[in-house]
Design a protein around this motif. Structure first.
Motif, PDB file in Angstrom:
ATOM      1  N   GLY A 155      -3.680  -5.179  -2.573  1.00 50.72           N
ATOM      2  CA  GLY A 155      -4.611  -4.186  -2.032  1.00 50.72           C
ATOM      3  C   GLY A 155      -4.152  -3.549  -0.736  1.00 50.72           C
ATOM      4  N   LEU A 195      -5.001   0.179   0.717  1.00 51.53           N
ATOM      5  CA  LEU A 195      -6.173   0.796   0.083  1.00 51.53           C
ATOM      6  C   LEU A 195      -7.060   1.530   1.077  1.00 51.53           C
ATOM      7  CD1 LEU A 195      -7.228  -1.709  -2.717  1.00 51.53           C
ATOM      8  CD2 LEU A 195      -6.463   0.652  -2.987  1.00 51.53           C
ATOM      9  N   SER A 238      -2.113   9.562  -0.094  1.00 46.20           N
ATOM     10  CA  SER A 238      -2.944   8.527  -0.707  1.00 46.20           C
ATOM     11  C   SER A 238      -2.150   7.762  -1.760  1.00 46.20           C
ATOM     12  CB  SER A 238      -4.185   9.162  -1.334  1.00 46.20           C
ATOM     13  OG  SER A 238      -4.953   8.202  -1.997  1.00 46.20           O
ATOM     14  N   ASN A 291      -1.269   3.586  -1.718  1.00 47.60           N
ATOM     15  CA  ASN A 291      -1.652   2.679  -2.806  1.00 47.60           C
ATOM     16  C   ASN A 291      -2.222   3.498  -3.952  1.00 47.60           C
ATOM     17  OD1 ASN A 291      -2.755   0.729  -4.565  1.00 47.60           O
ATOM     18  ND2 ASN A 291      -2.983  -0.702  -2.864  1.00 47.60           N
ATOM     19  N   ILE A 316      -5.901   3.449  -5.791  1.00 45.82           N
ATOM     20  CA  ILE A 316      -7.116   4.130  -5.348  1.00 45.82           C
ATOM     21  C   ILE A 316      -7.506   5.232  -6.335  1.00 45.82           C
ATOM     22  CG2 ILE A 316      -6.085   5.920  -3.890  1.00 45.82           C
ATOM     23  CD1 ILE A 316      -9.176   3.807  -3.043  1.00 45.82           C
ATOM     24  N   SER A 343       0.269  -3.247  -8.876  1.00 44.25           N
ATOM     25  CA  SER A 343      -0.005  -2.846  -7.493  1.00 44.25           C
ATOM     26  C   SER A 343       0.766  -3.725  -6.514  1.00 44.25           C
ATOM     27  CB  SER A 343      -1.512  -2.930  -7.214  1.00 44.25           C
ATOM     28  OG  SER A 343      -1.785  -2.524  -5.892  1.00 44.25           O
TER      29      SER A 343
END
Length: 135
Positions: free
Chosen positions: A52, A55, A70, A74, A77, A124
């Protein structure tokens, strides 16, 4: 005794995404005013990024229209944003009685979704490890 109806998992995630969008809109002003931030606990303790990581930055960038930034922070999102855009109006229509409540998922569908979410989290994490030079 329960009041109202139960929301589906996608509707709950969409509601969470709406909250994230609201917080992301306010976050830069808060940090500029207070100087406070929220570091990633895993990265702060070990130096290793978590799945994460980024984020908050990604959410702030996306809310302010910086899509490229963005995605660089990550890309997960985008999944939350799409889920939010789809499910929030759906939940509102269901709450208003325009649409029927969701049909419960079968155990097989739930398991496939769990596996897809695990795969997304793993992807991720690989992305973050690469972004921070670990892979």
């Amino acid at each position: 005794m329960r009041v109202g109806r139960e929301y589906s998992v996608p509707e709950r995630l969409g509601g969470f995404g709406a909250g994230v969008a609201a917080a992301a809109a306010l976050w830069p002003g808060f940090t500029a005013h207070t100087g406070l931030g929220v570091p990633c606990p895993l990265r702060w303790l070990t130096g290793v990024p978590c799945p994460g990581c980024g984020l908050t930055t990604a959410a702030v960038d996306l809310v302010h229209g910086r899509v490229g930034d963005s995605l660089a922070a990550n890309p997960a999102i985008v999944g939350l944003a799409v889920l939010t855009v789809v499910t929030v109006p759906l939940a509102v229509l269901r709450r208003a009685g325009v649409l029927a409540p969701p049909v419960p998922w079968s155990p097989r569908a739930r398991r496939r979704t769990e596996l897809a979410m695990l795969a997304a989290a793993a992807a991720s994490w690989v992305f973050q490890l690469h972004r921070f030079g670990f892979v």
